[in-house]
Design an enzyme around this catalytic site. Sequence first.
Site, short mmCIF file in Angstrom:
data_model
loop_
_atom_site.label_atom_id
_atom_site.label_comp_id
_atom_site.label_asym_id
_atom_site.label_seq_id
_atom_site.Cartn_x
_atom_site.Cartn_y
_atom_site.Cartn_z
N HIS A 49 45.98 40.54 36.54
CA HIS A 49 46.31 41.98 37.22
C HIS A 49 46.00 42.95 35.73
O HIS A 49 46.77 42.97 34.78
CB HIS A 49 47.86 41.85 37.57
N ARG A 50 45.28 43.79 36.05
CA ARG A 50 44.82 44.56 34.85
C ARG A 50 44.62 43.68 33.58
O ARG A 50 44.68 44.41 32.43
CB ARG A 50 46.05 45.71 34.64
N GLU A 76 41.29 41.85 37.73
CA GLU A 76 41.77 42.97 38.73
C GLU A 76 41.64 44.48 37.99
O GLU A 76 41.87 44.51 36.81
CB GLU A 76 43.19 42.57 38.97
N ASP A 78 41.99 48.91 38.88
CA ASP A 78 42.24 50.16 39.74
C ASP A 78 41.13 50.88 39.53
O ASP A 78 41.11 51.43 38.04
CB ASP A 78 43.50 50.62 39.41
N HIS A 91 45.31 52.94 36.32
CA HIS A 91 46.06 52.49 37.51
C HIS A 91 47.04 53.85 37.81
O HIS A 91 46.99 54.11 39.06
CB HIS A 91 47.25 51.35 37.17
N GLU A 169 40.35 47.51 43.00
CA GLU A 169 41.15 48.37 43.95
C GLU A 169 40.64 49.65 43.84
O GLU A 169 40.32 50.38 42.88
CB GLU A 169 42.50 48.22 43.57
N GLN A 201 39.80 45.83 47.33
CA GLN A 201 41.30 45.71 47.94
C GLN A 201 41.78 47.41 47.87
O GLN A 201 41.33 48.19 47.08
CB GLN A 201 42.13 44.99 46.88
O1 G3P Z 1 46.27 45.33 43.37
C1 G3P Z 1 47.12 44.55 43.41
C2 G3P Z 1 48.48 45.10 42.84
O2 G3P Z 1 47.97 45.59 41.44
C3 G3P Z 1 48.92 46.32 43.88
O3 G3P Z 1 49.99 46.94 43.07
O4 G3P Z 1 50.29 49.08 42.10
O5 G3P Z 1 49.73 47.14 40.53
O6 G3P Z 1 47.77 48.62 41.81
P1 G3P Z 1 49.28 47.77 41.86
CA CA Z 2 45.95 47.07 41.60
#
Ligand code: G3P
Ligand code: CA
Length: 321
Positions: A49-50, A76, A78, A91, A169, A201
């Site tokens: 995540h990031r 992952e 954004d 993000h 995302e 996503q």
């Molecule tokens: O993309 C999965 C998760 O990252 C969603 O929440 O706010 O961290 O992008 P967020």
């Molecule tokens: Ca995300």
Amino acid sequence: MVRRVSLVLSIVIIVFAAAAALMRVAAAPSAGRAAAERLGIAYPAVIAHRGASYLAPEATAPAYILARDLGADFLEMDVQRTSDGVLIAYHDDTFERTTDVAERFPSRAKNPVADFTLAEVKSLDAGSWFNARFPDRARPSYRGLRVLTLDEVVAIASAARRTLGLYIESKNPEAYPGIEHEIIKALAARGWLDPRKVIFQSFSRDSLEAFAKAAPAVPRTYLVDEKMEKETGWKGLVAAAAEIGTGIGPVGYVAFPWNLGRAHREGLIVHVYTVNAPWQFSVLNFFGADGFFSDRCDLLMEYYGRKPAAAAVDILEKFKY
Ligand code: G3P
Ligand code: CA
């Protein structure tokens, strides 16, 4: 007395065992595995995540390099767009939390990401906040790290010596009309529009529909949070996910076995976000999660019994971080 206590204990154990068995049946984990196999998606999936964002400033080069070389299945990110049209991995709605925008552009610190040119974004320090906030994980080399473009993250992923995917995302897609096509074009130009290597996503149905139209073969995960679950109900969210994508990404708080089972029985993969503690991995894995978005890809790999390809500190030193 002893006989009575052992009778009560036996009943409690039987009730717990029966409840646990029922939960596993409700979660239908084998259907999740089958869906992952059908789509060629790593199972169970370690989604950084990031990047390895516990060990390095989120969405920066060392965070993604660490996740890549530790052995995560997906990086992952954004994706948003600068005012001059460049796709970046970032993000938040504004740059306030993780950069020095307040010092560099005081009058615009609260402005949205889309208000800054790439040159302005690249002038921000996206690493020092991490050193100040997490002194136990701070490194001098994190000072002055830059926000990355989508292309730069793709380049980091391309240097992997193994199968590595991107979990992309569309963040705030309403603010960026056409961003789905731009992401697809950027991936295609670099040979990354590959259903085995990319998952899209979004929290936005419209955005997932746009991805589906332009690149139908690439898997898509519908992200859902507690508010959406309250408003629409889990059944409705699963129906929407099945209509527009291949998976559902619930926040951990709604990832109950019966919910995951409903998604699995619709043929969906369930990747739960954002889960960082080993006890949470255990519970949600038991509840049927097919993988996790995690800031702790290092711990998640360990939980799944996968040995990291190298120690984090060695990776950081190898790349002069
Ligand atoms: O993309 C999965 C998760 O990252 C969603 O929440 O706010 O961290 O992008 P967020
Ligand atoms: Ca995300």
